[in-house]
Motif scaffolding. Structure first.
Motif, PDB file in Angstrom:
ATOM      1  N   ILE A 180       0.835  -1.202   0.000  1.00  0.00           N
ATOM      2  CA  ILE A 180       0.000   0.000   0.000  1.00  0.00           C
ATOM      3  C   ILE A 180       0.872   1.256   0.000  1.00  0.00           C
ATOM      4  CG2 ILE A 180      -1.681   1.314   1.349  1.00  0.00           C
ATOM      5  CD1 ILE A 180      -2.831  -1.342   2.295  1.00  0.00           C
ATOM      6  N   TYR A 181       1.928   1.234   0.784  1.00  0.00           N
ATOM      7  CA  TYR A 181       2.850   2.373   0.821  1.00  0.00           C
ATOM      8  C   TYR A 181       3.470   2.609  -0.551  1.00  0.00           C
ATOM      9  CZ  TYR A 181       7.133   4.984   1.756  1.00  0.00           C
ATOM     10  OH  TYR A 181       8.155   5.906   1.707  1.00  0.00           O
ATOM     11  N   PHE A 182       3.890   1.539  -1.214  1.00  0.00           N
ATOM     12  CA  PHE A 182       4.499   1.645  -2.535  1.00  0.00           C
ATOM     13  C   PHE A 182       3.534   2.270  -3.541  1.00  0.00           C
ATOM     14  CE2 PHE A 182       5.271  -0.372  -6.701  1.00  0.00           C
ATOM     15  CZ  PHE A 182       6.535   0.132  -6.966  1.00  0.00           C
ATOM     16  N   ILE A 183       2.294   1.801  -3.548  1.00  0.00           N
ATOM     17  CA  ILE A 183       1.298   2.335  -4.477  1.00  0.00           C
ATOM     18  C   ILE A 183       0.996   3.800  -4.160  1.00  0.00           C
ATOM     19  CG2 ILE A 183      -1.098   2.114  -5.246  1.00  0.00           C
ATOM     20  CD1 ILE A 183      -0.870  -0.889  -4.753  1.00  0.00           C
ATOM     21  N   ALA A 184       0.917   4.135  -2.873  1.00  0.00           N
ATOM     22  CA  ALA A 184       0.622   5.513  -2.473  1.00  0.00           C
ATOM     23  C   ALA A 184       1.729   6.460  -2.909  1.00  0.00           C
ATOM     24  CB  ALA A 184       0.420   5.588  -0.960  1.00  0.00           C
ATOM     25  N   VAL A 185       2.974   6.041  -2.754  1.00  0.00           N
ATOM     26  CA  VAL A 185       4.105   6.886  -3.161  1.00  0.00           C
ATOM     27  C   VAL A 185       4.054   7.159  -4.667  1.00  0.00           C
ATOM     28  CG1 VAL A 185       6.607   6.878  -3.497  1.00  0.00           C
ATOM     29  CG2 VAL A 185       5.652   6.286  -1.279  1.00  0.00           C
TER      30      VAL A 185
END
Length: 233
Positions: A180-185
């Protein structure tokens, strides 16, 4: 002459060996390495070592530019050393992201197809920018947007590093959060890039309608095709 060396069957007649009834021990499987993945990793490492100073410079400049004013981007475009460093660093960013996506098993595609998807994404964007520059008869503003895209790619790659370190440091239970963090970034960086691209176009005298067409043709369409390929529709 007394014989001291005898077999087990001769020493204990009528006995049986447990090993005779046990299944044969399974030999440990040798670790398999994809030769293409190995070559790509080694190539990326050698590239990073050779362009180490340029990568460090580009990382610092990209972070300052991305979170600063547009004047800093103009300074990069006017400085050949800075521009060359950003260009050299952006070349390795997409392959590194592709290998990390494959390593974290965030796509069912093989590493070959992931690289092919990123290569098609880059080719589609290059063709689109060339057609747009030829059609409008101006190249300066599109070169600025492409430089902004390279800066954004460097920043997105740097900010994505924690997504691959979190599961290693805190266990595989944090893998969903890392994803989720990767997609958000990537989503935040892409949004900020699109906003700035429209700003550059408006400052150059283009209409809002043209900005909408630009986003659909040169930004949303290639990005949508890349995402569709990675998640294997």
């Amino acid at each position: 002459m007394t014989t001291f060396l005898q077999t087990l069957d001769e020493v204990w007649r009528g006995s049986s060996k447990i090993a005779a009834y046990a299944d044969p021990l399974a030999s440990s499987a040798e670790p398999g390495y994809n030769w293409l993945t190995t070559i790509l990793v080694l190539a990326a490492l050698l590239y990073g070592i050779y362009f180490f100073h340029q990568i460090v410079l580009a990382s610092s400049l990209s972070l300052k530019t991305f979170f600063g004013s547009s004047n800093k981007l103009q300074n990069i475009c006017e400085n050949q050393t800075s521009l060359a460093s950003v260009n050299a660093t952006s070349i390795v960013c997409l392959p590194v992201l592709a290998m990390l996506i494959y390593a974290r098993d965030w796509s069912s595609l093989s590493i070959t197809y992931i690289f092919a998807a990123f290569a098609a994404f880059l080719l589609l964007r290059v063709i689109g920018f060339e057609i747009m520059a030829w059609y409008k008869g101006t190249r300066a503003v599109f070169d600025t947007i492409r430089s902004s895209g390279r800066v954004t790619l460097v920043v997105a790659s740097l900010l994505s590093v924690p997504a691959f370190l979190i599961p290693l440091l805190f266990g595989q239970g944090t893998a969903p959060f890392a994803r989720i963090y990767f997609i958000a970034v990537l989503a935040v960086c892409f949004t900020m890039y699109c906003v700035r691209a429209c700003k550059y176009l408006l400052e150059a005298g283009f209409s809002i309608f043209f900005c909408f067409l630009y986003l659909c043709a040169l930004e949303f369409l290639p990005a949508g095709l890349l995402i569709s390929a990675i998640i294997s529709l």
